[in-house]
Design an enzyme around this catalytic site. Sequence first.
Site, PDB file in Angstrom:
ATOM      1  N   LYS A  74     -14.366   8.762  -2.953  1.00  0.00           N
ATOM      2  CA  LYS A  74     -15.533   9.153  -2.152  1.00  0.00           C
ATOM      3  C   LYS A  74     -16.053  10.513  -2.598  1.00  0.00           C
ATOM      4  CE  LYS A  74     -13.376   6.477   1.484  1.00  0.00           C
ATOM      5  NZ  LYS A  74     -12.402   6.533   2.595  1.00  0.00           N
ATOM      6  N   LYS A 113       1.740  14.511   0.571  1.00  0.00           N
ATOM      7  CA  LYS A 113       0.374  14.817   0.131  1.00  0.00           C
ATOM      8  C   LYS A 113       0.210  16.315  -0.182  1.00  0.00           C
ATOM      9  CE  LYS A 113      -1.601  11.033   2.937  1.00  0.00           C
ATOM     10  NZ  LYS A 113      -2.332  10.133   2.018  1.00  0.00           N
ATOM     11  N   THR A 146      -8.158   6.906  -1.624  1.00  0.00           N
ATOM     12  CA  THR A 146      -9.529   6.403  -1.680  1.00  0.00           C
ATOM     13  C   THR A 146     -10.508   7.541  -1.393  1.00  0.00           C
ATOM     14  OG1 THR A 146      -9.142   5.624   0.566  1.00  0.00           O
ATOM     15  CG2 THR A 146      -9.142   3.964  -1.171  1.00  0.00           C
ATOM     16  N   HIS A 150       0.803  -1.233   0.000  1.00  0.00           N
ATOM     17  CA  HIS A 150       0.000   0.000   0.000  1.00  0.00           C
ATOM     18  C   HIS A 150       0.828   1.271   0.000  1.00  0.00           C
ATOM     19  CE1 HIS A 150      -3.964  -1.822   0.987  1.00  0.00           C
ATOM     20  NE2 HIS A 150      -3.210  -2.765   1.503  1.00  0.00           N
ATOM     21  N   LYS A 181      -7.369  14.243   4.701  1.00  0.00           N
ATOM     22  CA  LYS A 181      -6.518  13.050   4.613  1.00  0.00           C
ATOM     23  C   LYS A 181      -5.461  13.184   5.686  1.00  0.00           C
ATOM     24  CE  LYS A 181      -5.609  14.271   0.263  1.00  0.00           C
ATOM     25  NZ  LYS A 181      -5.854  13.050  -0.519  1.00  0.00           N
ATOM     26  N   ARG A 182      -4.653  12.142   5.909  1.00  0.00           N
ATOM     27  CA  ARG A 182      -3.570  12.286   6.868  1.00  0.00           C
ATOM     28  C   ARG A 182      -2.645  13.422   6.431  1.00  0.00           C
ATOM     29  NH1 ARG A 182      -2.963   8.501  11.254  1.00  0.00           N
ATOM     30  NH2 ARG A 182      -0.930   9.480  11.554  1.00  0.00           N
TER      31      ARG A 182
HETATM   32  C1  26W Z   1       4.337   1.024  10.025  1.00  0.00           C
HETATM   33  C2  26W Z   1       4.242   2.255   9.276  1.00  0.00           C
HETATM   34  C3  26W Z   1       3.199   2.211   8.268  1.00  0.00           C
HETATM   35  C4  26W Z   1       1.900   2.426   8.656  1.00  0.00           C
HETATM   36  C5  26W Z   1       0.925   2.427   7.714  1.00  0.00           C
HETATM   37  C6  26W Z   1       3.524   1.970   6.963  1.00  0.00           C
HETATM   38  C7  26W Z   1       2.553   1.968   6.040  1.00  0.00           C
HETATM   39  C8  26W Z   1       1.248   2.183   6.401  1.00  0.00           C
HETATM   40  C9  26W Z   1       0.165   2.160   5.395  1.00  0.00           C
HETATM   41  C10 26W Z   1       0.496   1.165   4.333  1.00  0.00           C
HETATM   42  C11 26W Z   1      -0.071   3.512   4.876  1.00  0.00           C
HETATM   43  C12 26W Z   1      -1.360   3.614   4.133  1.00  0.00           C
HETATM   44  O1  26W Z   1      -2.416   3.731   4.735  1.00  0.00           O
HETATM   45  N1  26W Z   1      -1.286   3.614   2.820  1.00  0.00           N
HETATM   46  C13 26W Z   1      -2.408   4.024   2.035  1.00  0.00           C
HETATM   47  O2  26W Z   1      -3.168   2.896   1.630  1.00  0.00           O
HETATM   48  C14 26W Z   1      -4.330   3.301   0.947  1.00  0.00           C
HETATM   49  C15 26W Z   1      -5.159   2.077   0.687  1.00  0.00           C
HETATM   50  O3  26W Z   1      -4.550   1.258  -0.258  1.00  0.00           O
HETATM   51  C16 26W Z   1      -3.984   4.061  -0.316  1.00  0.00           C
HETATM   52  O4  26W Z   1      -5.167   4.511  -0.908  1.00  0.00           O
HETATM   53  C17 26W Z   1      -3.092   5.244   0.013  1.00  0.00           C
HETATM   54  O5  26W Z   1      -2.638   5.866  -1.176  1.00  0.00           O
HETATM   55  C18 26W Z   1      -1.903   4.793   0.830  1.00  0.00           C
HETATM   56  O6  26W Z   1      -1.140   5.898   1.279  1.00  0.00           O
END
Ligand code: 26W
Length: 821
Positions: A668, A562, A664, A365, A556-557
């Site tokens: 929406k 971003k 995502t 992701h 968003k975060r």
């Molecule tokens: C441990 C650190 C960490 C925490 C969370 C690494 C990575 C993540 C996630 C993978 C980050 C995340 O939420 N990624 C998002 O995933 C969404 C669903 O597929 C995408 O739509 C977003 O673009 C992506 O940033």
Amino acid sequence: MEIQHPTTDRTGRTPEAFRQNIVNNLYYSRGANVQSASNYDIYMALSRTVRNHLVERFRRTVDMRYAVNPRFVYYLSAEYLLGRQLPQNLLYSDTGELAGAALDGSQFPMTTMIEQDVEPGLGNGGLGRLAACFLDSLATLDIPAIGYGIRYEYGIFRQEIRDGYQVEQPDEWLALDFPWEFAQPDDMIPVGFGGHAEHYHDAHGHVRARWHPAEQVMGEPHHILVPGYGTTTVNFLRLWRARATAEFDFRLFDIGDYASAVQAKVHSENISKVLYPNDNTPQGRELRLRQQYFFVACSLRDIIDRFLRCGNPIEDLAEKVVIQLNDTHPVVGIPELMRLLIDEYDLEWHAAWEITGRVFAYTCHTLMPEALEKWPVSLFERLLPRHMVIINEINRRFLADVSARYPNDYDRLSRLSLIEDGGERQVRMAHLAVVGSFSVNGVAELHSQLLKDRVLRDFYELWPERFNNKTNGVTPRRFIRLANPRLSGLISDTIGDGWLRDLDRLEQLESHAADAAFRAQWRAVKTANKVDLAAVILARTGCVVDPNSMYDVMVKRLHEYKRQLLQALHIITRYNRLVADPTLDLTPRTFIFGAKAAPGYYMAKLIIKLINAVGEVVNNDPVAGKLMKVVFLPNFNVTLGESIYPAADLSEQISMAGKEASGTGNMKFALNGALTIGTLDGANIEIRERVGAENFFHFGLTVEEVFALKAQGYRPMDYVAAAPELEKALKQIASGVFSDGDPTLFEPIIRTLLDRDEFLVLADYAAYIESQEEVDRAYRDEETWTQRAILNAARCGFFSSDRAMRQYAEEIWRVKSLPVK
Ligand code: 26W
């Protein structure tokens, strides 16, 4: 004793029966009567009553699957952002009207009940919400599926804004009873940590290993029902809570060390205490690895038990079980399954490896290199000694295969290795995921391509057939039907209500875009939603906004990639233009932000402060404040999103190309009739392809241009020199215009932009401003704008998570829909 199970809905479907059920639940489970009841009492009684309406469907689903013994998909995810359960379950159990009638005329209006419903915030952002959308679609498609995760006692922190700064508060979602879960303290699963692996000879003289953990923790399952929409199926999500083992405590009690016994209990139960609030940047903490192994070990045990209970032989595991790994967080499941098969079920290595490689599939992701998890080998050895041995063996065999294929290519070996050398040795979890899975997918076309070309390129060369794309999707039930009842009503009145289970039918709206009367209805919906959001904004921020202004939204975060900063620079530019020329005929806009920053992410938190500081100046300016307002809505979460998406005119999706895996939120917004201003990044590209370039405001460098610019040596100052308005905005920030004259406050922001500007904010500034001017002009033509908005919704049916789940089911999992008879 013969026990009669209710075969029909024993909860009753008349308003009288429903009301009586609420009263009974109130009386018997809260010990209250209507006279004495608080809002919370009634909420609990109502929720129990609604849940009861799902239980019969749930039992039928479970019993039928036990009898049929189908192939199951298991979704392993460290995060789920489920959103409020009450409105969803009222809809899915079709009891909304009954409940409304029961409460009608009481002092307990439905809106008050819904306000009592706390959303379980067990995730950070996109990845967690995607998992929740997927569960919704799997149930709706009647697919035998179970979600597994962690029941964090504290979910994502609650964000308050004080003096413009983010302040984190604990998320006490379990402070009162959570009525939607079934706890199963009688069904605990033991999980080990630490200790050592012992080698011994078995009866056949083979060398075998046995892990003797030093410590044991119990996993207590809690499940939350996951109903399908418009079908009988009710799946469930099983979340694990860490509990101390009884034996562990007793041993210490016996030697009279009460304090240590309690401490050991605290140590064990800490595992499920709190969600790590980081998004895209791992914190390599021991507790996090403990969380990951804890939930994965419990889940695999549970999966295998279910499999064996159905009478299947362990050798057939891969026929009946497929496990989707949601990013690298559950990847320790690969060596854990190997350990179970070899050490506990006595399989040989190659048989175990063959099964494992057919069970797991991995979704990546991210494109942030720093988001790919790595764990120090030393930590792994201490916490999971047997697993470290297994990982080393997987790596040894894997590298031997690679050497055979690419003799003497040592660079390639070190690039591919599961262990990163040089400095502290680390286990690369993404590599382990690819080696141990039969499928690797990205979450949008561009993202999947970049995984093949760059991030996982060497693996793609080895196994091209493993790689595939599954573009993300969102559930239309929550993000249109529940979030936007007005629009849902209009859509259903126009094309019937089949779209809720078949989102491609939104296409039928296309022909209505040319109909002025339909457009007027569409606009009336949007305006009413904007009025509602204005009330939310007033209540949360004290700011009065004009529902006739354009709502320009970025939620968003908070992350530098971003580029919330780019929007801030645009706002300042606009403000400067208005101050310079008060007669300027600008389109009135309300800029709406929502974003949580990781608590340790200094720059992200400073950007929140900057946005609030700019708002302070702009909103209070006698000239500019009339034509623009900037609001930062605190604590953006699923619930708040549901009131924001329906009210948006413009959706900001402005990440640097090549950084947002999919997004995502972009889907929406478009489905709720917002137009997008965006870069050619993630799923924006596919949205634009579908809605048509003329209905999408695109700007900025493409991925190729980004790579080229970086390769040639990017110099941010060149872009400042070329854009006087940019220079002015930066100087204002630097000189304290937004910090009461304090030049130090935002200096770090200025420094990152001018020194490095890793995410090319300055390079894309001019194009962005120009595109925003085009947005202004377009918005003035109300009829054409509405037409474009309608076409956005009509052409985005593809972005349903039902479509995504169908593709996973057919192309990766080979699981079939099994409707409950
Ligand atoms: C441990 C650190 C960490 C925490 C969370 C690494 C990575 C993540 C996630 C993978 C980050 C995340 O939420 N990624 C998002 O995933 C969404 C669903 O597929 C995408 O739509 C977003 O673009 C992506 O940033």
